[in-house]
Design a protein around this motif. Structure first.
Motif, PDB file in Angstrom:
ATOM      1  N   ILE A   1     -40.750  16.160  69.887  1.00  0.00           N
ATOM      2  CA  ILE A   1     -40.250  14.985  69.987  1.00  0.00           C
ATOM      3  C   ILE A   1     -40.524  13.829  69.264  1.00  0.00           C
ATOM      4  O   ILE A   1     -41.521  13.347  69.192  1.00  0.00           O
ATOM      5  CB  ILE A   1     -40.570  14.602  71.644  1.00  0.00           C
ATOM      6  N   VAL A   2     -39.551  13.441  68.657  1.00  0.00           N
ATOM      7  CA  VAL A   2     -39.762  12.205  67.505  1.00  0.00           C
ATOM      8  C   VAL A   2     -39.188  10.992  68.638  1.00  0.00           C
ATOM      9  O   VAL A   2     -38.055  10.999  69.008  1.00  0.00           O
ATOM     10  CB  VAL A   2     -38.862  12.270  66.405  1.00  0.00           C
ATOM     11  N   VAL A   3     -40.166   9.954  69.009  1.00  0.00           N
ATOM     12  CA  VAL A   3     -39.850   8.982  69.800  1.00  0.00           C
ATOM     13  C   VAL A   3     -39.633   7.828  68.849  1.00  0.00           C
ATOM     14  O   VAL A   3     -40.544   7.506  67.788  1.00  0.00           O
ATOM     15  CB  VAL A   3     -40.911   8.683  70.524  1.00  0.00           C
ATOM     16  N   GLU A   4     -38.454   7.181  68.849  1.00  0.00           N
ATOM     17  CA  GLU A   4     -38.365   5.854  68.102  1.00  0.00           C
ATOM     18  C   GLU A   4     -38.124   4.860  68.913  1.00  0.00           C
ATOM     19  O   GLU A   4     -37.146   4.713  70.055  1.00  0.00           O
ATOM     20  CB  GLU A   4     -36.937   5.942  67.098  1.00  0.00           C
ATOM     21  N   VAL A   5     -38.836   3.843  68.767  1.00  0.00           N
ATOM     22  CA  VAL A   5     -38.560   2.543  69.491  1.00  0.00           C
ATOM     23  C   VAL A   5     -37.708   1.465  68.678  1.00  0.00           C
ATOM     24  O   VAL A   5     -38.142   1.038  67.449  1.00  0.00           O
ATOM     25  CB  VAL A   5     -39.913   1.594  69.882  1.00  0.00           C
ATOM     26  N   GLN A   6     -36.395   1.128  69.050  1.00  0.00           N
ATOM     27  CA  GLN A   6     -35.492   0.308  68.399  1.00  0.00           C
ATOM     28  C   GLN A   6     -35.337  -0.822  68.780  1.00  0.00           C
ATOM     29  O   GLN A   6     -34.648  -1.032  70.124  1.00  0.00           O
ATOM     30  CB  GLN A   6     -34.294   1.195  68.188  1.00  0.00           C
ATOM     31  N   ARG A   7     -35.562  -2.009  68.431  1.00  0.00           N
ATOM     32  CA  ARG A   7     -35.425  -3.176  68.853  1.00  0.00           C
ATOM     33  C   ARG A   7     -33.972  -4.079  68.633  1.00  0.00           C
ATOM     34  O   ARG A   7     -33.703  -4.943  69.245  1.00  0.00           O
ATOM     35  CB  ARG A   7     -36.637  -4.330  68.638  1.00  0.00           C
ATOM     36  N   GLY A   8     -33.349  -3.307  67.592  1.00  0.00           N
ATOM     37  CA  GLY A   8     -32.022  -4.011  67.211  1.00  0.00           C
ATOM     38  C   GLY A   8     -31.222  -3.252  66.212  1.00  0.00           C
ATOM     39  O   GLY A   8     -31.943  -2.198  66.117  1.00  0.00           O
ATOM     40  N   ARG A   9     -30.245  -3.417  65.982  1.00  0.00           N
ATOM     41  CA  ARG A   9     -29.435  -2.573  64.852  1.00  0.00           C
ATOM     42  C   ARG A   9     -30.066  -2.362  63.584  1.00  0.00           C
ATOM     43  O   ARG A   9     -30.202  -3.349  63.082  1.00  0.00           O
ATOM     44  CB  ARG A   9     -28.041  -2.877  64.992  1.00  0.00           C
ATOM     45  N   ASP A  10     -30.028  -1.318  63.153  1.00  0.00           N
ATOM     46  CA  ASP A  10     -30.557  -1.001  61.706  1.00  0.00           C
ATOM     47  C   ASP A  10     -29.818   0.165  61.176  1.00  0.00           C
ATOM     48  O   ASP A  10     -30.235   1.163  61.205  1.00  0.00           O
ATOM     49  CB  ASP A  10     -32.172  -0.907  61.735  1.00  0.00           C
ATOM     50  N   GLU A  11     -29.010  -0.182  60.234  1.00  0.00           N
ATOM     51  CA  GLU A  11     -28.202   0.865  59.741  1.00  0.00           C
ATOM     52  C   GLU A  11     -28.918   1.800  58.919  1.00  0.00           C
ATOM     53  O   GLU A  11     -28.358   2.976  58.824  1.00  0.00           O
ATOM     54  CB  GLU A  11     -26.884   0.184  58.992  1.00  0.00           C
ATOM     55  N   ARG A  12     -29.931   1.544  58.382  1.00  0.00           N
ATOM     56  CA  ARG A  12     -30.965   2.345  57.520  1.00  0.00           C
ATOM     57  C   ARG A  12     -31.249   3.851  58.341  1.00  0.00           C
ATOM     58  O   ARG A  12     -31.530   4.694  57.978  1.00  0.00           O
ATOM     59  CB  ARG A  12     -32.304   1.709  57.032  1.00  0.00           C
ATOM     60  N   LYS A  13     -31.382   3.358  59.695  1.00  0.00           N
ATOM     61  CA  LYS A  13     -32.232   4.465  60.574  1.00  0.00           C
ATOM     62  C   LYS A  13     -31.081   5.482  60.606  1.00  0.00           C
ATOM     63  O   LYS A  13     -31.431   6.705  60.907  1.00  0.00           O
ATOM     64  CB  LYS A  13     -32.172   3.827  61.896  1.00  0.00           C
ATOM     65  N   ARG A  14     -29.764   5.284  60.459  1.00  0.00           N
ATOM     66  CA  ARG A  14     -28.838   6.497  60.491  1.00  0.00           C
ATOM     67  C   ARG A  14     -29.091   7.439  59.517  1.00  0.00           C
ATOM     68  O   ARG A  14     -28.680   8.494  59.328  1.00  0.00           O
ATOM     69  CB  ARG A  14     -27.471   5.971  60.389  1.00  0.00           C
ATOM     70  N   PHE A  15     -29.775   6.935  58.446  1.00  0.00           N
ATOM     71  CA  PHE A  15     -30.194   8.035  57.206  1.00  0.00           C
ATOM     72  C   PHE A  15     -31.722   8.371  57.585  1.00  0.00           C
ATOM     73  O   PHE A  15     -32.015   9.566  57.095  1.00  0.00           O
ATOM     74  CB  PHE A  15     -30.132   7.402  55.849  1.00  0.00           C
ATOM     75  N   SER A  16     -32.381   7.448  57.948  1.00  0.00           N
ATOM     76  CA  SER A  16     -33.812   7.840  58.027  1.00  0.00           C
ATOM     77  C   SER A  16     -34.084   8.854  59.421  1.00  0.00           C
ATOM     78  O   SER A  16     -34.959   9.816  59.348  1.00  0.00           O
ATOM     79  CB  SER A  16     -34.787   6.927  58.075  1.00  0.00           C
ATOM     80  N   TRP A  17     -33.503   8.758  60.353  1.00  0.00           N
ATOM     81  CA  TRP A  17     -33.605   9.506  61.737  1.00  0.00           C
ATOM     82  C   TRP A  17     -33.331  11.100  61.287  1.00  0.00           C
ATOM     83  O   TRP A  17     -34.427  11.980  61.861  1.00  0.00           O
ATOM     84  CB  TRP A  17     -32.681   9.136  62.797  1.00  0.00           C
ATOM     85  N   PRO A  18     -32.505  11.703  60.615  1.00  0.00           N
ATOM     86  CA  PRO A  18     -32.298  12.888  60.338  1.00  0.00           C
ATOM     87  C   PRO A  18     -33.484  13.501  59.499  1.00  0.00           C
ATOM     88  O   PRO A  18     -33.742  14.598  59.603  1.00  0.00           O
ATOM     89  CB  PRO A  18     -30.985  13.092  59.671  1.00  0.00           C
ATOM     90  N   VAL A  19     -34.041  12.544  58.829  1.00  0.00           N
ATOM     91  CA  VAL A  19     -35.063  12.995  58.011  1.00  0.00           C
ATOM     92  C   VAL A  19     -36.402  13.249  58.719  1.00  0.00           C
ATOM     93  O   VAL A  19     -37.101  14.171  58.578  1.00  0.00           O
ATOM     94  CB  VAL A  19     -35.368  11.927  56.716  1.00  0.00           C
ATOM     95  N   TYR A  20     -36.393  12.370  59.715  1.00  0.00           N
ATOM     96  CA  TYR A  20     -37.561  12.203  60.684  1.00  0.00           C
ATOM     97  C   TYR A  20     -37.390  13.705  61.468  1.00  0.00           C
ATOM     98  O   TYR A  20     -38.517  14.436  61.485  1.00  0.00           O
ATOM     99  CB  TYR A  20     -37.766  11.264  61.794  1.00  0.00           C
ATOM    100  N   LEU A  21     -36.506  13.915  61.887  1.00  0.00           N
ATOM    101  CA  LEU A  21     -36.268  15.245  62.909  1.00  0.00           C
ATOM    102  C   LEU A  21     -36.379  16.569  62.108  1.00  0.00           C
ATOM    103  O   LEU A  21     -37.161  17.182  62.667  1.00  0.00           O
ATOM    104  CB  LEU A  21     -34.884  15.018  63.525  1.00  0.00           C
ATOM    105  N   ALA A  22     -35.717  16.699  60.886  1.00  0.00           N
ATOM    106  CA  ALA A  22     -35.795  17.955  60.185  1.00  0.00           C
ATOM    107  C   ALA A  22     -37.336  18.153  59.726  1.00  0.00           C
ATOM    108  O   ALA A  22     -38.006  19.253  59.694  1.00  0.00           O
ATOM    109  CB  ALA A  22     -34.904  17.685  59.021  1.00  0.00           C
ATOM    110  N   THR A  23     -38.178  16.830  59.200  1.00  0.00           N
ATOM    111  CA  THR A  23     -39.375  17.131  58.638  1.00  0.00           C
ATOM    112  C   THR A  23     -40.291  17.583  59.913  1.00  0.00           C
ATOM    113  O   THR A  23     -41.328  18.392  59.788  1.00  0.00           O
ATOM    114  CB  THR A  23     -39.916  15.974  58.165  1.00  0.00           C
ATOM    115  N   VAL A  24     -40.320  17.106  61.032  1.00  0.00           N
ATOM    116  CA  VAL A  24     -41.031  17.167  62.092  1.00  0.00           C
ATOM    117  C   VAL A  24     -40.656  18.543  62.477  1.00  0.00           C
ATOM    118  O   VAL A  24     -41.666  19.565  62.836  1.00  0.00           O
ATOM    119  CB  VAL A  24     -40.765  16.366  63.208  1.00  0.00           C
ATOM    120  N   ARG A  25     -39.678  19.194  62.685  1.00  0.00           N
ATOM    121  CA  ARG A  25     -39.226  20.544  62.888  1.00  0.00           C
ATOM    122  C   ARG A  25     -40.056  21.461  62.165  1.00  0.00           C
ATOM    123  O   ARG A  25     -40.093  22.662  62.248  1.00  0.00           O
ATOM    124  CB  ARG A  25     -37.755  20.753  62.897  1.00  0.00           C
ATOM    125  N   ALA A  26     -39.758  21.175  60.631  1.00  0.00           N
ATOM    126  CA  ALA A  26     -40.277  22.077  59.572  1.00  0.00           C
ATOM    127  C   ALA A  26     -41.878  22.068  59.737  1.00  0.00           C
ATOM    128  O   ALA A  26     -42.492  23.220  59.567  1.00  0.00           O
ATOM    129  CB  ALA A  26     -39.819  21.506  58.332  1.00  0.00           C
TER     130      ALA A  26
END
Length: 295
Positions: free
Chosen positions: A72-97
């Motif tokens: 489970i990748v837990v992300e705490v998000q205080r506000g809108r951050d468009e960069r996370k739409r690119f980094s979140w898939p990286v987090y998930l794929a890397t942790v899965r691997a």
């Protein structure tokens, strides 16, 4: 860099890894495989490029033999951050691997506006590959009003107080439950949870909290006075904040598996400069050795 407030919210999940699967099952009715234990795993999500990716918290669910069953990748998000739409898939794929098991993304948001943004599907580009984050907004955070439940799960009670401490319907019971939760934690966590959560309270919640502490003959008031060693209110709050920030530096380093030697620990805990401590908290999230804090 993560703010101290961001790190505190993340710390709830590091200190109690069971909180993430509990929220997935109780709030979203999301099926999880049978597991015997939950632990905070490494949150590094680096790829082969120089750019560093790091999730807030990673919880690994393992069976009785210690084999990973779910991440489970837990992300705490205080506000809108468009960069996370690119980094979140990286987090998930890397942790899965890394864990070699299925994984999902759980995003904790503190406003409904941010939660709506975070729920938007992320089209990766590959046919039929769309990431739909599971988002826990303030409305989905469970309301903890039972003293027994708060003592059993202080981190959930703290989340409840942050999300619902201003609600007229639940304010009284929610804040009393949070007070009971604070009585059940160790002294080092007390300083962190108490001072940072109160700093995040709305004016209405803070006023109600102060009234609760001012109750004549309150056992809570006596307990909190003992925890603060009889310090004056202003002095106690200032010292409590620095103590909490110093402890946060050490907790972040230890959660990342970075050894904290006696000399470094003494320098951190004896520091009374909040600016320096806040800088160290941010550095603690990215450095490789404790000595790098002081560079």
């Amino acid at each position: 860099m993560p703010s101290p407030e961001h790190e505190l919210r993340t710390e709830f999940f590091r200190n109690r890894p069971e909180l993430a699967p509990f929220l997935l099952e109780s709030v979203f009715d999301h099926p999880l495989p049978e597991y015997a234990s939950a632990r905070a795993a490494s949150s590094d999500c680096n790829d082969l490029q120089p750019k560093e990716y790091r999730g807030d918290t990673v919880v690994a669910l393992a069976d009785g033999s210690g084999e990973n069953r779910f991440g489970i990748v837990v992300e705490v998000q205080r506000g809108r951050d468009e960069r996370k739409r690119f980094s979140w898939p990286v987090y998930l794929a890397t942790v899965r691997a890394r864990l070699e098991c299925p994984a999902l993304l759980l995003v904790i948001c503190w406003t409904e506006r941010t939660a709506r943004w975070a729920r938007s599907p992320i089209d990766i580009g590959h046919p039929e590959w769309v990431l739909r984050p599971i988002v826990l907004g303030p409305a989905e955070i469970p309301v903890v009003t039972s003293a027994e439940e708060a003592r059993a799960d202080p981190e959930l009670a703290a989340l409840s107080a942050l999300a619902h401490g201003s609600d007229q319907e639940n304010q009284e019971k929610t804040l009393r439950a949070f007070a009971e939760a604070l009585r059940s934690v160790s002294d080092d966590r007390f300083a962190v949870y108490h001072d940072y959560v109160l700093a995040e309270f709305s004016a209405a919640a803070r006023t109600h909290w102060e009234a609760l502490m001012a109750e004549s003959g309150s056992a809570l008031k006596t307990e909190f006075a003992r925890r603060h060693h009889g310090r004056g209110r202003a002095e106690g709050r200032a010292e409590g904040l620095t103590e909490g920030e110093a402890r946060a530096v050490i907790v972040v380093l230890e959660a990342r598996g970075i050894p904290v030697g006696e000399q470094a620990r003494k320098r951190i805990t004896s520091c009374t400069d909040r600016t320096a401590l806040e800088t160290w908290i941010r550095r603690a999230a990215t450095i490789d050795t404790a000595d790098e804090l002081f560079d």
